[in-house]
Write a protein that holds these residues in place. Structure first.
Motif, short mmCIF file in Angstrom:
data_model
loop_
_atom_site.label_atom_id
_atom_site.label_comp_id
_atom_site.label_asym_id
_atom_site.label_seq_id
_atom_site.Cartn_x
_atom_site.Cartn_y
_atom_site.Cartn_z
N VAL A 177 0.82 -1.22 0.00
CA VAL A 177 0.00 0.00 0.00
C VAL A 177 0.85 1.27 0.00
CG1 VAL A 177 -1.79 -1.25 1.28
CG2 VAL A 177 -0.22 0.27 2.51
N ASN A 178 2.14 1.12 0.15
CA ASN A 178 3.03 2.29 0.21
C ASN A 178 2.88 3.14 -1.05
OD1 ASN A 178 4.92 3.90 1.45
ND2 ASN A 178 6.67 2.76 0.68
N GLY A 179 2.64 4.42 -0.84
CA GLY A 179 2.44 5.33 -1.96
C GLY A 179 0.99 5.52 -2.33
N ARG A 180 0.14 4.65 -1.84
CA ARG A 180 -1.30 4.76 -2.14
C ARG A 180 -2.13 5.09 -0.90
NH1 ARG A 180 -4.10 0.44 -3.65
NH2 ARG A 180 -2.74 -1.06 -2.56
N PHE A 181 -1.70 4.59 0.25
CA PHE A 181 -2.43 4.81 1.50
C PHE A 181 -1.67 5.80 2.37
CE2 PHE A 181 -4.82 0.48 1.91
CZ PHE A 181 -5.28 0.62 0.63
N THR A 182 -2.41 6.59 3.13
CA THR A 182 -1.80 7.53 4.06
C THR A 182 -2.53 7.45 5.40
OG1 THR A 182 -1.23 9.03 2.24
CG2 THR A 182 -1.17 9.92 4.49
N ILE A 183 -1.77 7.24 6.45
CA ILE A 183 -2.34 7.24 7.80
C ILE A 183 -2.06 8.60 8.43
CG2 ILE A 183 -0.27 6.24 8.88
CD1 ILE A 183 -2.20 4.72 10.78
N SER A 184 -3.04 9.12 9.14
CA SER A 184 -2.87 10.40 9.81
C SER A 184 -3.71 10.39 11.08
CB SER A 184 -3.28 11.56 8.90
OG SER A 184 -4.65 11.46 8.55
N ARG A 185 -3.56 11.44 11.87
CA ARG A 185 -4.31 11.49 13.12
C ARG A 185 -4.69 12.92 13.43
NH1 ARG A 185 0.88 10.20 17.04
NH2 ARG A 185 1.79 12.30 16.97
N ASP A 186 -5.70 13.06 14.26
CA ASP A 186 -6.13 14.35 14.78
C ASP A 186 -6.40 14.18 16.25
OD1 ASP A 186 -8.65 16.81 13.75
OD2 ASP A 186 -7.20 16.79 15.39
N MET A 237 -7.18 6.08 1.44
CA MET A 237 -6.83 5.01 0.51
C MET A 237 -7.12 5.47 -0.91
SD MET A 237 -8.31 1.72 2.59
CE MET A 237 -10.02 2.20 2.38
N ASN A 238 -6.09 5.53 -1.73
CA ASN A 238 -6.22 5.96 -3.12
C ASN A 238 -5.82 4.84 -4.06
OD1 ASN A 238 -6.88 8.59 -2.18
ND2 ASN A 238 -4.72 9.17 -2.15
N SER A 239 -6.20 4.99 -5.32
CA SER A 239 -5.85 4.02 -6.37
C SER A 239 -6.18 2.59 -5.94
CB SER A 239 -4.35 4.13 -6.71
OG SER A 239 -4.04 5.44 -7.14
N LEU A 240 -7.37 2.43 -5.44
CA LEU A 240 -7.78 1.13 -4.89
C LEU A 240 -7.91 0.08 -5.99
CD1 LEU A 240 -10.30 2.47 -2.28
CD2 LEU A 240 -8.30 1.08 -1.75
N THR A 241 -7.55 -1.14 -5.65
CA THR A 241 -7.70 -2.28 -6.55
C THR A 241 -8.49 -3.37 -5.83
OG1 THR A 241 -5.76 -3.57 -5.89
CG2 THR A 241 -5.39 -1.74 -7.41
N SER A 242 -8.85 -4.39 -6.58
CA SER A 242 -9.60 -5.49 -5.98
C SER A 242 -8.80 -6.18 -4.89
CB SER A 242 -9.99 -6.50 -7.06
OG SER A 242 -8.84 -7.01 -7.71
N GLU A 243 -7.48 -6.09 -4.96
CA GLU A 243 -6.63 -6.69 -3.94
C GLU A 243 -6.76 -6.00 -2.58
OE1 GLU A 243 -5.84 -9.60 -6.12
OE2 GLU A 243 -4.58 -9.49 -4.34
N ASP A 244 -7.34 -4.82 -2.58
CA ASP A 244 -7.54 -4.08 -1.32
C ASP A 244 -8.85 -4.45 -0.63
OD1 ASP A 244 -6.17 -1.36 -3.13
OD2 ASP A 244 -5.13 -2.51 -1.57
N THR A 245 -9.65 -5.27 -1.26
CA THR A 245 -10.91 -5.70 -0.66
C THR A 245 -10.65 -6.52 0.59
OG1 THR A 245 -12.10 -5.70 -2.77
CG2 THR A 245 -12.98 -7.10 -1.02
N ALA A 246 -11.23 -6.08 1.69
CA ALA A 246 -11.00 -6.74 2.99
C ALA A 246 -11.83 -6.04 4.05
CB ALA A 246 -9.52 -6.67 3.37
N VAL A 247 -11.85 -6.65 5.23
CA VAL A 247 -12.35 -5.95 6.41
C VAL A 247 -11.16 -5.22 7.02
CG1 VAL A 247 -13.42 -6.16 8.67
CG2 VAL A 247 -14.14 -7.68 6.80
#
Length: 124
Positions: free
Chosen positions: A63-72, A84-94
């Motif tokens: 997921v590196n380069g496509r997902f970003t974790i942040s907090r407030d 989560m950006n540029s999602l593919t079918s491989e990202d399907t999950a709980v």
């Protein structure tokens, strides 16, 4: 007892984006290491992103380069996000939000608190 509540999952087309949110019941964001795991049917639970109390971030290679974790964690906020950006079918999950007071570990048994999970489905 800390409670974590995820939101933001759903159905998205390939190439699309989603933002997950995780709200903690106690002010642990900015103190504990917070992470996002995911588990697809028939697969092991996988740590996809984490942010330490000091603000360092870590990502799975997938997921590196496509997902970003942040907090407030300012004022009344106590929330962690996963963009989560540029999602593919491989990202399907709980997707599960998790928190640990220990050092960052990919071993899910080292994490202390878990949310109930939110389904992300990537499909056309």
């Amino acid at each position: 007892q800390v409670q974590l509540v995820e939101s933001g999952g759903g159905l998205v087309q390939p190439g699309g984006s989603l933002r997950l949110s995780c709200e903690a019941s106690s002010r642990i964001v900015g103190i504990y290491t917070m992470g996002w795991y995911r588990q697809a049917p028939g697969k092991q639970r996988e740590l996809v992103a984490a942010i330490t109390g000091g603000g360092s971030t870590n990502y799975a290679d997938s997921v590196n380069g496509r997902f970003t974790i942040s907090r407030d964690n300012a004022k009344t906020k106590n929330t962690v996000y996963l963009q989560m950006n540029s999602l593919t079918s491989e990202d399907t999950a709980v997707y599960y939000c998790a928190a640990t007071g220990r050092s960052l570990s990919t071993d899910y048994r080292q994490w202390d608190y878990w949310g109930q999970g939110t389904q992300v489905t990537v499909s056309s």
